[in-house]
Design an enzyme around this catalytic site. Sequence first.
Site, PDB file in Angstrom:
ATOM      1  N   ASN A   9       0.866  -1.179   0.000  1.00 57.47           N
ATOM      2  CA  ASN A   9       0.000   0.000   0.000  1.00 57.47           C
ATOM      3  C   ASN A   9       0.906   1.234   0.000  1.00 57.47           C
ATOM      4  OD1 ASN A   9      -1.787   2.059   0.585  1.00 57.47           O
ATOM      5  ND2 ASN A   9      -2.288   1.335   2.654  1.00 57.47           N
ATOM      6  N   TRP A  10       1.020   1.854  -1.157  1.00 62.99           N
ATOM      7  CA  TRP A  10       1.921   3.012  -1.268  1.00 62.99           C
ATOM      8  C   TRP A  10       1.362   4.246  -0.566  1.00 62.99           C
ATOM      9  CZ3 TRP A  10       3.963   3.334  -7.054  1.00 62.99           C
ATOM     10  CH2 TRP A  10       4.699   2.178  -7.348  1.00 62.99           C
ATOM     11  N   LYS A  11       0.092   4.229  -0.228  1.00 64.76           N
ATOM     12  CA  LYS A  11      -0.583   5.408   0.345  1.00 64.76           C
ATOM     13  C   LYS A  11      -0.372   6.607  -0.588  1.00 64.76           C
ATOM     14  CE  LYS A  11      -0.203   3.289   4.822  1.00 64.76           C
ATOM     15  NZ  LYS A  11      -0.105   3.425   6.273  1.00 64.76           N
ATOM     16  N   HIS A  97      -9.441   1.061   4.946  1.00 64.19           N
ATOM     17  CA  HIS A  97      -8.189   1.334   5.652  1.00 64.19           C
ATOM     18  C   HIS A  97      -8.459   2.315   6.792  1.00 64.19           C
ATOM     19  CE1 HIS A  97      -4.156   2.634   6.573  1.00 64.19           C
ATOM     20  NE2 HIS A  97      -3.745   1.522   5.976  1.00 64.19           N
ATOM     21  N   GLU A  99      -6.922   4.779   7.858  1.00 65.01           N
ATOM     22  CA  GLU A  99      -6.727   6.203   7.521  1.00 65.01           C
ATOM     23  C   GLU A  99      -7.960   6.762   6.824  1.00 65.01           C
ATOM     24  OE1 GLU A  99      -3.007   5.586   5.501  1.00 65.01           O
ATOM     25  OE2 GLU A  99      -2.089   5.082   7.418  1.00 65.01           O
ATOM     26  N   GLU A 169      -5.362  -4.885  10.615  1.00 70.58           N
ATOM     27  CA  GLU A 169      -4.338  -3.865  10.829  1.00 70.58           C
ATOM     28  C   GLU A 169      -4.611  -3.117  12.125  1.00 70.58           C
ATOM     29  OE1 GLU A 169      -2.365  -2.698   6.857  1.00 70.58           O
ATOM     30  OE2 GLU A 169      -4.126  -1.461   7.101  1.00 70.58           O
ATOM     31  N   GLY A 175       2.481   2.303  10.875  1.00 74.29           N
ATOM     32  CA  GLY A 175       3.436   3.399  10.716  1.00 74.29           C
ATOM     33  C   GLY A 175       4.114   3.811  12.015  1.00 74.29           C
ATOM     34  N   SER A 215       3.497  -2.025  10.467  1.00 76.91           N
ATOM     35  CA  SER A 215       4.947  -2.085  10.689  1.00 76.91           C
ATOM     36  C   SER A 215       5.544  -3.458  10.370  1.00 76.91           C
ATOM     37  CB  SER A 215       5.294  -1.659  12.119  1.00 76.91           C
ATOM     38  OG  SER A 215       4.857  -0.326  12.349  1.00 76.91           O
ATOM     39  N   GLY A 237       4.849   1.370   4.681  1.00 81.37           N
ATOM     40  CA  GLY A 237       6.174   1.970   4.504  1.00 81.37           C
ATOM     41  C   GLY A 237       7.181   1.079   3.793  1.00 81.37           C
TER      42      GLY A 237
HETATM   43  P1  PGA Z   1       2.843   0.315   7.696  1.00 83.67           P
HETATM   44  O1  PGA Z   1       1.363   0.511   7.110  1.00 83.67           O
HETATM   45  O2  PGA Z   1       3.371  -0.973   7.118  1.00 83.67           O
HETATM   46  O3  PGA Z   1       3.604   1.526   7.224  1.00 83.67           O
HETATM   47  O4  PGA Z   1       2.705   0.250   9.188  1.00 83.67           O
HETATM   48  C1  PGA Z   1       0.505  -0.574   6.902  1.00 83.67           C
HETATM   49  C2  PGA Z   1      -0.787  -0.079   6.306  1.00 83.67           C
HETATM   50  O5  PGA Z   1      -1.277   0.971   6.734  1.00 83.67           O
HETATM   51  O6  PGA Z   1      -1.365  -0.716   5.390  1.00 83.67           O
END
Ligand code: PGA
Length: 252
Positions: A9-11, A97, A99, A169, A175, A215, A237
């Site tokens: 997931n590049w966000k 997600h 976010e 998640e 993150g 993470s 990330g």
């Molecule tokens: P992260 O994000 O690996 O940077 O913790 C995971 C995600 O939000 O899909």
Amino acid sequence: MRRKIVAGNWKMNIEHAEGKELINDILSGLSNVEESKQVIICPPFIHLQQAAELVHGTSHVSIGAQNCYTEASGAYTGEVSAAMIKSTGAGSVILGHSERREYFNESNEMLAQKVNIALENGLQVIFCCGEAKEIREAGTQNSFVEGQIKDSLFHLSAEQMANVVVAYEPIWAIGTGLTASSDQAQDMHAHIRSVLAAKYGQELANNTSILYGGSCKPTNAAELFACPDVDGGLIGGASLKAADFQGIIAAM
Ligand code: PGA
């Protein structure tokens, strides 16, 4: 058959030209992805068509979007429909997600609509769920995640559910550098599988891929993926660096 999946997931990262480079770097270091496995790269919308062309012909590597809108088309300035995503050559979409739930107020009910339209358009859904730190501290994470799954997925038929991947998640691990321990991940994944089994039967539950996200790195992926109910990862990330992403794919 349940597949092992690593999805990146590049966000909201990476501009157009760098996207081409990153995908080429990922592909160049990738040995054959076996039939029982799947690698999905989920860049921002602007990359989808280029990314789908770049991975075309590489077995078991495909492209996904990070969101879609609830409606099929029309006057919704700035939104992107599931059909549009499909038309780029992408095959999947991440929905729910944390976010998007937090910053864009996406409710379980709205996500149920997004899941419907994504599936109607032939997209595989990567459905995210997971609890905040306070919920984990209160010890109510199992019922919280169960509620997210019931409210957004349980109206689906078994046939539709076969195109849904669940990604657990925990928000406190996204993150932050804090990863769920393999015991915490395994406990939740087993719980999610039992929730699916109670509604759809054990066979469908056994065939559903349940990914861990938060993470996840090349250094901890192997331990997490070794848990019997952890079928791979949704990687934020660490999906932005080809070597790290390849390391996690190797761990699967
Ligand atoms: P992260 O994000 O690996 O940077 O913790 C995971 C995600 O939000 O899909």
